[in-house]
Design an enzyme around this catalytic site. Sequence first.
Site, short mmCIF file in Angstrom:
data_model
loop_
_atom_site.label_atom_id
_atom_site.label_comp_id
_atom_site.label_asym_id
_atom_site.label_seq_id
_atom_site.Cartn_x
_atom_site.Cartn_y
_atom_site.Cartn_z
N ILE A 19 40.31 39.19 45.72
CA ILE A 19 39.04 38.59 45.31
C ILE A 19 39.18 37.08 45.14
CG2 ILE A 19 39.28 38.85 42.80
CD1 ILE A 19 36.13 39.58 44.96
N ALA A 20 40.38 36.63 44.74
CA ALA A 20 40.62 35.18 44.66
C ALA A 20 40.51 34.55 46.03
CB ALA A 20 41.99 34.91 44.05
N SER A 39 49.53 30.88 39.65
CA SER A 39 49.95 32.27 39.73
C SER A 39 51.13 32.48 38.80
CB SER A 39 50.34 32.63 41.18
OG SER A 39 50.87 33.94 41.25
N ARG A 40 51.51 33.74 38.59
CA ARG A 40 52.69 34.02 37.77
C ARG A 40 53.98 33.77 38.55
NH1 ARG A 40 51.01 39.91 35.79
NH2 ARG A 40 50.40 39.94 37.98
N TYR A 61 49.85 30.23 34.86
CA TYR A 61 48.46 30.04 34.45
C TYR A 61 48.34 28.89 33.45
CZ TYR A 61 47.98 34.77 36.41
OH TYR A 61 48.00 35.88 37.23
N LYS A 100 34.04 40.06 37.33
CA LYS A 100 33.58 41.24 36.65
C LYS A 100 34.51 42.41 36.99
CE LYS A 100 31.92 41.65 40.87
NZ LYS A 100 33.14 41.36 41.57
N ASP A 181 34.96 48.89 37.55
CA ASP A 181 35.09 48.24 38.85
C ASP A 181 33.83 48.35 39.69
OD1 ASP A 181 37.58 47.04 40.42
OD2 ASP A 181 38.35 48.15 38.71
#
Length: 336
Positions: A19-20, A39-40, A61, A100, A181
């Site tokens: 989705i990013a 990102s992590r 982040y 969302k 979702d």
Amino acid sequence: MRIPSETPIRWGILGTGFIAGAQTRDLVENGFTVQAVGSRSVESSRAFADRFRIATAHQSYEDLAADPEVDVIYVATPHPFHRDNALLALNAGKHVLVEKSFTMNAREAREITDLAESKGLVALEAMWTRFLPHMIRIREIIREGTIGEIRKVVASHNQRLPKDPLHRLNNPALGGGALLDLGVYPISFAFDILGAPETIDASASMTATGVDRQTAAVFNYANGAQAIVDCDLDAASANRAMVVGTEGYIDIEHTWYMPVPFTVFSGDGEVLERYDQPVTGRGMQYQAAELERLVRAGETAGSMLPPEETVGIMAAMDEIRRQIGLAYAADTEVVA
């Protein structure tokens, strides 16, 4: 934190999943300024930055939130992490566009919206459907009285998704299930057209992992109107929606929450309007444009999806989960 119209609003992307990528593609292709990604893992961040030609790739982040070259952060992580990620960004003085479902529950949603308001920042739910041209036109038609008094909203979101019990969608530790979702789309649509319901009647069937496989709910309103919403994560459908009034109805085609055509019919079946306006990309640029409009106007809430309504939507899903017996760890967490 108003930003003058001649100054670009600089976006940061928090998360590098599907989705990013979808949101970033629509931002880049429609002239928005994407400044940084976080990102992590530095490898994921750099790969995402290279893919979209983003100037800065942060390895955490926290680094993204602290970046002075970023004005807005798009939170694109799974919803169990939205609260912490959004609060991190807001406390760093950034506006946020939060995927969302906005959070895991209404309490978390209230934390975000209250903090944003106290800081004069925008916290907008990324319910991209709300901002699409066909939805704007549908609201105009309803306000004009073309189909009379609204009596019913019917909307489905049914998909055939991965059945792997370890997949995020089936994992209760990651907020799995159809409701958060998929169900958030028709529930948000019901709120958009009819507002918050007076009562809710819900039922569901569950997966072996303990999340809802399919859920249906009837929203009941004081004036007698109803919304009938349903979602399913292992059986696909046409995913159409309809708004029924005393003088006609609006039929939104497959897949209704995407930029698709709709037809307005009179009560006698006469076609009153056919709407079909194509958009570029997936259509996620419209929610970004609304956030930028709010920022430039120095406002923290707009009419298309105000923060109070986002909290109300989460409260409705809390009630549905209560009725179907679906609880998450976030429901019992005590926040210091």
